[in-house]
Motif scaffolding. Structure first.
Motif, PDB file in Angstrom:
ATOM      1  N   UNK A  52      13.723  39.570 -14.364  1.00  0.00           N
ATOM      2  CA  UNK A  52      12.941  40.578 -13.649  1.00  0.00           C
ATOM      3  C   UNK A  52      12.356  41.593 -14.616  1.00  0.00           C
ATOM      4  N   UNK A  53      13.154  42.011 -15.612  1.00  0.00           N
ATOM      5  CA  UNK A  53      12.661  42.963 -16.608  1.00  0.00           C
ATOM      6  C   UNK A  53      11.632  42.311 -17.531  1.00  0.00           C
ATOM      7  N   UNK A  54      11.869  41.055 -17.896  1.00  0.00           N
ATOM      8  CA  UNK A  54      10.947  40.348 -18.777  1.00  0.00           C
ATOM      9  C   UNK A  54       9.607  40.124 -18.073  1.00  0.00           C
ATOM     10  N   UNK A  55       9.654  39.768 -16.796  1.00  0.00           N
ATOM     11  CA  UNK A  55       8.423  39.573 -16.017  1.00  0.00           C
ATOM     12  C   UNK A  55       7.601  40.857 -16.016  1.00  0.00           C
ATOM     13  N   UNK A  56       8.253  41.975 -15.754  1.00  0.00           N
ATOM     14  CA  UNK A  56       7.584  43.278 -15.738  1.00  0.00           C
ATOM     15  C   UNK A  56       7.036  43.620 -17.127  1.00  0.00           C
ATOM     16  N   UNK A  57       7.826  43.374 -18.161  1.00  0.00           N
ATOM     17  CA  UNK A  57       7.415  43.665 -19.531  1.00  0.00           C
ATOM     18  C   UNK A  57       6.207  42.827 -19.934  1.00  0.00           C
ATOM     19  N   UNK A  58       6.218  41.552 -19.623  1.00  0.00           N
ATOM     20  CA  UNK A  58       5.104  40.677 -19.988  1.00  0.00           C
ATOM     21  C   UNK A  58       3.832  41.080 -19.255  1.00  0.00           C
ATOM     22  N   UNK A  59       3.954  41.486 -17.993  1.00  0.00           N
ATOM     23  CA  UNK A  59       2.779  41.952 -17.257  1.00  0.00           C
ATOM     24  C   UNK A  59       2.228  43.232 -17.886  1.00  0.00           C
ATOM     25  N   UNK A  60       3.116  44.136 -18.264  1.00  0.00           N
ATOM     26  CA  UNK A  60       2.711  45.400 -18.865  1.00  0.00           C
ATOM     27  C   UNK A  60       2.039  45.167 -20.223  1.00  0.00           C
ATOM     28  N   UNK A  61       2.563  44.198 -20.994  1.00  0.00           N
ATOM     29  CA  UNK A  61       2.017  43.910 -22.325  1.00  0.00           C
ATOM     30  C   UNK A  61       0.821  42.961 -22.281  1.00  0.00           C
TER      31      UNK A  61
END
Length: 185
Positions: A52-61
């Motif tokens: 969940x955190x990685x999904x959010x991070x990848x979208x942000x980046x």
């Protein structure tokens, strides 16, 4: 600490441009489009990170793929935005995991399931050769290995190539029986 001053731009008319303008085409050397990890730090994520955190991070980046490392900083595989779709997360929940407990190692593609181009081959190839390889594999990204040094040397990204060439590169994911089967579950 040094104090920095801000200056008005009202009297500035020109932009700085690179000294050399390089015309890129599909006949250009492949290495001009290659993200070389000897020059650019690879985008990595730990295998124990929350999806969940990685999904959010990848979208942000605004990135679609990260290399996965284990607790010894060894290459373990890759995680892509396609791996982090809701359907795959729900499938893990249906197997008994809590959403917050699902880590990258549950959804990543392990290194044993990956194929890569070799550095010595791409150093003599054109970007057209790489585009063909990406299209034939149905992959938007392709790792490049240095087989002599036993290292992941870098990566090609269809979106980076497309942007640099101003060319639409439409990679159609190959459909396999296993993908069709798991999609119907």
């Amino acid at each position: 600490m040094k104090k920095l001053n801000l200056y008005p731009t009202s009297e500035i008319d020109e932009l700085a441009w690179p000294e050399e303008t390089q015309d890129l085409s599909t006949d250009s050397p492949a290495i001009l489009f290659f993200t070389d990890f000897q020059k650019n730090k690879p985008l990595v994520i730990e295998s124990t990170s929350s999806v969940l955190k990685v999904k959010e991070l990848m979208q942000k980046e605004h990135v679609r793929l990260k290399l996965v490392i284990d607790n010894k900083n060894q290459f373990a595989g890759v995680i892509s935005s396609d791996d982090l779709i809701e359907r795959k997360i729900v499938q893990k929940v249906s197997e008994g995991l809590e959403r917050e407990e699902i880590d990258v190692s549950e959804l990543m593609t392990p290194k044993k399931g990956l194929k890569a181009l070799d550095w010595s081959d791409i150093s003599k190839a054109t970007i057209s050769d790489v585009i063909t390889a990406l299209e034939n594999s149905g992959e938007r990204h392709c790792l490049v290995i240095d087989r002599e040094k036993h290292k992941i040397r870098g990566i090609f990204s269809a979106s980076d190539i497309s942007r640099m060439l101003r060319l639409n590169i439409d990679i159609q994911e190959k459909t396999s029986f296993s993908k069709v089967f798991t999609a119907t579950l």
